[in-house]
Design an enzyme around this catalytic site. Structure first.
Site: not given
Ligand code: NVA
Ligand code: CP
Length: 320
Positions: A107, A134, A137, A232, A273, A301
């Site tokens: 990540r 992502h 997801q 989101d 998400c 997930r």
């Molecule tokens: N768009 C959000 C998704 C979190 C799972 C982010 O990047 O924080």
């Molecule tokens: N949806 C998702 O990826 O959640 P987290 O940021 O908690 O991993």
């Protein structure tokens, strides 16, 4: 060295996969979900490295638990304690980490960094979220939509809100490849609009499947007839707090509330998400109401990623 690599696939964006491959993954994920015991040793002796440059609840826990349930092991690596991207290049990190482990999930902030990590890696690299996409997801979301409606055929997904966004991009790729209609409702300013290359790629895919990709600044138009209304966070992990006031102002007309849900199909579901901020991108009555399937989504997930890990590690062959 772990032997000569015969074939590996990384999982960085859905654009890199065909419809058949994504359908195979979803099928395998459903089989693993229904036969948890049978797959209890599927990844015995295998280790997943989980690299995190941003916070996480779902991704962290579902990957770690997924490896445990498949008989393998996971290592959590907090990148704030790592030379990654500072003293150590992403390529070198991939080259070295893949000497120790069988798969890497990362990540990160910049998508180019995960591409560089993968270019050095001799084991599969999975994108656990970058600023650009992502994919785990959205595959879990497609699994959830299929379980809920019994099919993906004829389904229209509407995404409203901040669309210069990783989840939006993966939805554009995933829906267009898998034959779902998708419409995006967002402010008509570059800062909030999806990446034009992603939209163009989705439109090309959709033309092959005879489905639609629409981008509009009218939230009501975006959700008209939709079976899924998705949003989101307006404050993704990488967005600085200093932008909050301006983003709230610009995105307010795209909040998912009861009035907007009423404009969708009468059997429409709400998806997010997570993490979500009630009162911002979605009202509490919608996310906590009857139409919401966000918990089902979060659960999948785990199931999708177990299928993905088995699928990718089966493709990774070592010459003994
Ligand atoms: N768009 C959000 C998704 C979190 C799972 C982010 O990047 O924080
Ligand atoms: N949806 C998702 O990826 O959640 P987290 O940021 O908690 O991993």
């Amino acid at each position: 060295m772990r032997g000569i690599i015969m074939a590996i696939r990384h999982f960085l964006t859905l654009r890199d996969y065909s419809r058949k491959e994504l359908e195979d993954m979803l099928r395998l994920a459903s089989v693993v979900k229904k036969n948890q015991k049978k797959y209890g040793k599927a990844l015995s002796g295998k280790t997943l490295l989980m690299m995190f440059a941003k916070p996480s609840l779902r991704t962290r826990l579902s990957f770690e638990e997924g490896m445990i349930e498949l008989g393998g092991h996971a290592i959590h690596y907090d990148l704030s304690t790592s030379p990654f991207g500072k003293k150590e290049s992403p390529e070198d990190t991939g080259r070295i980490a893949s000497l120790y482990v069988d798969c890497i999930m990362a990540r990160l902030f910049e998508h180019s960094d995960i591409e560089r990590l993968a270019s050095g890696s001799t084991v599969p690299v999975i994108n656990g979220l970058t600023n650009f996409s992502h994919p785990c997801q959205v595959m879990a979301d497609l699994m959830t939509i299929k379980e809920h409606f019994g099919t993906l055929k004829g389904i229209k997904v509407a995404y409203v809100g901040d669309s210069n966004n990783n989840v939006t991009h993966s939805l554009l790729f995933g829906c267009s490849i898998m034959g779902l209609d998708i419409s995006i409702g967002c402010p008509g300013k570059k800062d909030f609009m999806p990446n034009p290359d992603v939209v163009a790629s989705a439109k090309r895919q959709a033309a092959k499947n005879k489905t639609a990709v629409i981008v509009t600044d009218d939230a009501s138009e975006a959700v008209r007839g939709a079976h899924v209304v998705y949003t989101d966070s307006w404050m993704s992990y990488h967005i600085p707090d200093s932008e909050k006031a301006e983003r709230l102002r610009a995105l307010q007309p795209y909040q998912v509330n009861t009035a907007l849900m009423k404009k969708a199909n009468k059997n429409a579901v709400f998806m997010h998400c997570l993490p979500a901020e009630r009162g911002m991108e979605v009202t509490a009555d919608v996310i906590d109401g009857k139409q919401s399937i966000v918990v089902h989504q979060a659960e999948n997930r785990l199931h999708f990623q177990k299928g993905l890990l088995v699928w990718l590690l089966d493709k990774y062959k070592e010459k003994k």
